[in-house]
Motif scaffolding. Structure first.
Motif, PDB file in Angstrom:
ATOM      1  N   ASN A 270       5.080   6.735  11.996  1.00  0.00           N
ATOM      2  CA  ASN A 270       6.100   5.886  12.609  1.00  0.00           C
ATOM      3  C   ASN A 270       6.165   6.255  14.082  1.00  0.00           C
ATOM      4  OD1 ASN A 270       8.894   5.257  13.668  1.00  0.00           O
ATOM      5  ND2 ASN A 270       9.118   4.358  11.638  1.00  0.00           N
ATOM      6  N   SER A 271       6.063   5.255  14.948  1.00  0.00           N
ATOM      7  CA  SER A 271       6.140   5.473  16.396  1.00  0.00           C
ATOM      8  C   SER A 271       5.105   6.502  16.873  1.00  0.00           C
ATOM      9  CB  SER A 271       7.558   5.910  16.801  1.00  0.00           C
ATOM     10  OG  SER A 271       8.509   4.952  16.402  1.00  0.00           O
ATOM     11  N   GLY A 272       3.910   6.455  16.275  1.00  0.00           N
ATOM     12  CA  GLY A 272       2.835   7.332  16.702  1.00  0.00           C
ATOM     13  C   GLY A 272       2.902   8.736  16.158  1.00  0.00           C
ATOM     14  N   SER A 273       3.701   8.976  15.126  1.00  0.00           N
ATOM     15  CA  SER A 273       3.861  10.332  14.596  1.00  0.00           C
ATOM     16  C   SER A 273       3.866  10.321  13.077  1.00  0.00           C
ATOM     17  CB  SER A 273       5.174  10.947  15.103  1.00  0.00           C
ATOM     18  OG  SER A 273       5.534  12.072  14.319  1.00  0.00           O
ATOM     19  N   GLY A 274       2.990  11.130  12.489  1.00  0.00           N
ATOM     20  CA  GLY A 274       2.993  11.259  11.043  1.00  0.00           C
ATOM     21  C   GLY A 274       4.263  11.900  10.523  1.00  0.00           C
ATOM     22  N   ASN A 275       4.762  12.910  11.229  1.00  0.00           N
ATOM     23  CA  ASN A 275       5.999  13.559  10.789  1.00  0.00           C
ATOM     24  C   ASN A 275       7.192  12.612  10.834  1.00  0.00           C
ATOM     25  OD1 ASN A 275       5.301  16.171   9.928  1.00  0.00           O
ATOM     26  ND2 ASN A 275       5.053  16.851  12.038  1.00  0.00           N
ATOM     27  N   GLN A 276       7.212  11.741  11.827  1.00  0.00           N
ATOM     28  CA  GLN A 276       8.288  10.753  11.866  1.00  0.00           C
ATOM     29  C   GLN A 276       8.178   9.790  10.687  1.00  0.00           C
ATOM     30  OE1 GLN A 276       9.211   9.020  15.854  1.00  0.00           O
ATOM     31  NE2 GLN A 276       7.821  10.590  16.630  1.00  0.00           N
ATOM     32  N   GLY A 277       6.936   9.407  10.354  1.00  0.00           N
ATOM     33  CA  GLY A 277       6.746   8.548   9.191  1.00  0.00           C
ATOM     34  C   GLY A 277       7.183   9.227   7.908  1.00  0.00           C
ATOM     35  N   ILE A 278       6.849  10.508   7.778  1.00  0.00           N
ATOM     36  CA  ILE A 278       7.265  11.285   6.608  1.00  0.00           C
ATOM     37  C   ILE A 278       8.787  11.381   6.539  1.00  0.00           C
ATOM     38  CG2 ILE A 278       7.323  13.654   5.698  1.00  0.00           C
ATOM     39  CD1 ILE A 278       4.377  13.854   6.771  1.00  0.00           C
ATOM     40  N   ALA A 279       9.416  11.702   7.668  1.00  0.00           N
ATOM     41  CA  ALA A 279      10.871  11.869   7.697  1.00  0.00           C
ATOM     42  C   ALA A 279      11.600  10.578   7.365  1.00  0.00           C
ATOM     43  CB  ALA A 279      11.305  12.377   9.074  1.00  0.00           C
ATOM     44  N   ALA A 280      11.008   9.443   7.732  1.00  0.00           N
ATOM     45  CA  ALA A 280      11.642   8.149   7.466  1.00  0.00           C
ATOM     46  C   ALA A 280      11.373   7.647   6.056  1.00  0.00           C
ATOM     47  CB  ALA A 280      11.151   7.115   8.483  1.00  0.00           C
ATOM     48  N   THR A 281      10.432   8.278   5.356  1.00  0.00           N
ATOM     49  CA  THR A 281      10.008   7.770   4.047  1.00  0.00           C
ATOM     50  C   THR A 281      10.475   8.601   2.870  1.00  0.00           C
ATOM     51  OG1 THR A 281       7.991   6.844   5.047  1.00  0.00           O
ATOM     52  CG2 THR A 281       7.995   7.108   2.659  1.00  0.00           C
ATOM     53  N   LEU A 282      10.152   9.898   2.865  1.00  0.00           N
ATOM     54  CA  LEU A 282      10.352  10.722   1.664  1.00  0.00           C
ATOM     55  C   LEU A 282      11.802  10.793   1.193  1.00  0.00           C
ATOM     56  CD1 LEU A 282       8.314  12.190  -0.191  1.00  0.00           C
ATOM     57  CD2 LEU A 282       7.344  11.507   2.003  1.00  0.00           C
ATOM     58  N   PRO A 283      12.798  11.044   2.079  1.00  0.00           N
ATOM     59  CA  PRO A 283      14.170  11.108   1.575  1.00  0.00           C
ATOM     60  C   PRO A 283      14.614   9.811   0.897  1.00  0.00           C
ATOM     61  CG  PRO A 283      14.036  12.064   3.769  1.00  0.00           C
ATOM     62  CD  PRO A 283      12.723  11.387   3.520  1.00  0.00           C
ATOM     63  N   VAL A 284      14.203   8.688   1.461  1.00  0.00           N
ATOM     64  CA  VAL A 284      14.567   7.384   0.878  1.00  0.00           C
ATOM     65  C   VAL A 284      13.899   7.228  -0.486  1.00  0.00           C
ATOM     66  CG1 VAL A 284      14.472   4.888   1.214  1.00  0.00           C
ATOM     67  CG2 VAL A 284      14.856   6.397   3.173  1.00  0.00           C
ATOM     68  N   MET A 285      12.640   7.623  -0.591  1.00  0.00           N
ATOM     69  CA  MET A 285      11.925   7.565  -1.871  1.00  0.00           C
ATOM     70  C   MET A 285      12.630   8.373  -2.950  1.00  0.00           C
ATOM     71  SD  MET A 285       7.900   8.084  -0.917  1.00  0.00           S
ATOM     72  CE  MET A 285       7.571   8.487  -2.653  1.00  0.00           C
ATOM     73  N   VAL A 286      13.024   9.589  -2.591  1.00  0.00           N
ATOM     74  CA  VAL A 286      13.624  10.486  -3.581  1.00  0.00           C
ATOM     75  C   VAL A 286      14.954   9.923  -4.089  1.00  0.00           C
ATOM     76  CG1 VAL A 286      14.582  12.794  -3.960  1.00  0.00           C
ATOM     77  CG2 VAL A 286      12.471  12.517  -2.645  1.00  0.00           C
ATOM     78  N   VAL A 287      15.753   9.404  -3.179  1.00  0.00           N
ATOM     79  CA  VAL A 287      17.034   8.813  -3.596  1.00  0.00           C
ATOM     80  C   VAL A 287      16.800   7.565  -4.439  1.00  0.00           C
ATOM     81  CG1 VAL A 287      19.140   7.678  -2.760  1.00  0.00           C
ATOM     82  CG2 VAL A 287      18.349   9.801  -1.695  1.00  0.00           C
ATOM     83  N   ALA A 288      15.824   6.750  -4.047  1.00  0.00           N
ATOM     84  CA  ALA A 288      15.516   5.542  -4.825  1.00  0.00           C
ATOM     85  C   ALA A 288      15.099   5.906  -6.254  1.00  0.00           C
ATOM     86  CB  ALA A 288      14.414   4.753  -4.131  1.00  0.00           C
ATOM     87  N   GLU A 289      14.296   6.948  -6.395  1.00  0.00           N
ATOM     88  CA  GLU A 289      13.902   7.400  -7.727  1.00  0.00           C
ATOM     89  C   GLU A 289      15.118   7.887  -8.518  1.00  0.00           C
ATOM     90  OE1 GLU A 289      10.953  10.381  -7.191  1.00  0.00           O
ATOM     91  OE2 GLU A 289       9.549   9.031  -6.177  1.00  0.00           O
ATOM     92  N   HIS A 290      16.004   8.592  -7.842  1.00  0.00           N
ATOM     93  CA  HIS A 290      17.180   9.163  -8.505  1.00  0.00           C
ATOM     94  C   HIS A 290      18.083   8.085  -9.095  1.00  0.00           C
ATOM     95  CE1 HIS A 290      20.341  12.150  -9.240  1.00  0.00           C
ATOM     96  NE2 HIS A 290      21.202  11.289  -8.720  1.00  0.00           N
TER      97      HIS A 290
END
Length: 442
Positions: A270-290
């Protein structure tokens, strides 16, 4: 039936996400230099024999401490060597995707022979600048990237200009999606993600697929500081609880571990950064699964998260002293809030609390320790969401936070664009001194 104005805005939102949310293999600053090496080498026939490269101070800062995928080596010299020898000049941020063991061996031999020379370009008008010049015998070619990780601005061969970018009237530039995003609002983004047809945004689920795979790889414990794997181990020992908060932090940190540790698996950036993409994705995924959310809810929440991250980052320099994992995690806070509550007021409170919590985290270059900052930001996001769900938040009476979340974001970004530029220079000076000290000991 959408009115034309609304339809045009939605198209711009989708275009911005497609432009800023892309697969990337390896940390994007070394990869940018690797791409310059690949483009330059493509202009010559035969094997590359020597490489000279120049990078901006900020790119040096973000490239000196990160592992290049598949190599087990850290830094910019191996990145440009591997890009020039085996990189795909057409693959953008996945330039190293097709490199094999033979390419890695050849790249390492170039370094061992002292045939790769790296310079910091000073003065340098671009925060993000990478130039690679490659030789075969007495023939040479060069490629220059500036202003964006994949923005090639010049290609030369034996002094002849093969390509030079010039602004063309009426033609969209790479920064136009960001310029548009900086003029929108969180309310418009929320309205978009709630009403846009699913078919138009389903592609964002690829972020969950890619970054989810990266997280699973990180949990194997072989990468970087293995923060996610370590926390999982301590959870099994009873030192952490098995709950949603720990799951968010562990899985998000694990993805960053693998990313920064050199795993040969792409991240959705996201915005040229893999870590930004990770930060914007994983927490949302985990809550969605929950909460057992379906793909549609997940897609809308991810689109909200990534668009919010882009919206905030559009008001920042491409590279700065502000750790952008924090702003990407503000996007995650918005996405998690929407999944659990759906109200604008809740996500606004969550973002405001994060600004009051993690606004001072500095970027001291891309490295394994980025996973620490990513995990801290993910934890802050979840804490801010829990507070917002209880109608509690950092208020406009405290610090740089105001009573309006948009003004709070503007205040945070003003710090990064102005006062923190001095911090950025101090960080670069410290890191440059470390490089000089290492060179003196060798």
């Amino acid at each position: 039936m959408l009115n034309p104005e609304c339809s045009a805005l939605w198209e711009k939102f989708i275009h911005a996400v497609r432009a800023e949310v892309k697969p990337a293999l390896g940390c994007t600053e070394p990869v940018s230099l690797a791409l310059a090496g690949a483009v330059a080498a493509a202009q010559l026939e035969g094997e590359v024999e020597r490489i000279e490269a120049w990078v901006s101070p900020n790119l040096m800062k973000n490239g000196m401490g990160v592992t290049v995928p598949g190599t087990g080596m850290v830094g910019l010299p191996i990145a440009v060597a591997l890009g020039a020898i085996g990189g795909d000049p057409q693959a953008g941020l996945e330039v190293l995707k097709q490199t094999g063991q033979a390419d890695i061996v050849r790249a390492k031999r170039l370094l061992e022979a002292g045939s790769v020379c790296l310079h910091v370009q000073e003065p340098c008008d671009d925060l993000l600048y990478a130039k690679a010049k490659v030789w075969r015998e007495d023939r040479w070619a060069s490629a220059t990237i500036a202003g964006g990780h994949t923005r090639i601005v010049a290609v030369e061969k034996q002094g002849e200009t093969l390509f030079s970018s010039q602004p063309v009237a009426g033609k969209q530039t790479e920064d136009e999606p960001l310029d548009m995003m900086s003029r929108t609002s969180l309310a418009e983004i929320l309205h978009f993600i709630e009403h846009v047809p699913l078919a138009e945004i389903r592609f964002i689920l690829d972020a969950a697929t890619l970054n989810g795979a990266l997280s699973q790889e990180g949990l194997q414990g072989r990468w970087g500081l293995h923060i996610g794997a370590t926390l999982e181990k301590q959870r099994q020992c009873g030192l952490m609880g098995y709950d949603l908060a720990s799951e968010i932090v562990i899985r998000t940190a694990a993805a960053s571990d693998a990313r920064m540790g050199g795993a040969s698996i792409p991240a959705m950036s996201n915005s040229g950064s893999g870590n930004q993409g990770i930060a914007a994705t994983l927490p949302v995924m985990v809550v969605a699964e929950h909460i057992h959310a379906d793909d549609e809810c997940l897609a809308r929440a991810l689109m909200l998260s990534h668009l919010t991250a882009i919206y905030i980052h559009a008001q920042l320099p491409r590279l700065s002293a502000l750790c952008a994992a924090t702003t990407a995690s503000m996007g995650a806070a918005a996405g998690m809030s929407w999944l659990l509550d759906g109200r604008y007021a809740t996500l606004a409170k969550a973002i405001s609390s994060m600004i009051g919590d993690v606004s001072g985290i500095i970027c001291d270059g891309a490295s394994n320790s980025c996973a620490m900052k990513v995990s801290t930001s993910a934890s802050s996001a979840w804490k801010a969401v829990l507070m917002a769900l209880d109608d509690t938040a950092v208020t406009g009476n405290e610090g740089i936070v105001t009573h309006d979340v948009e003004d709070s974001i503007a205040n945070l970004c003003a710090l990064a664009c102005q006062a923190m530029q001095h911090t950025d220079q101090q960080v670069i000076d410290i890191m440059s001194h470390k490089v000089t000290q290492r060179a003196g000991r060798q």
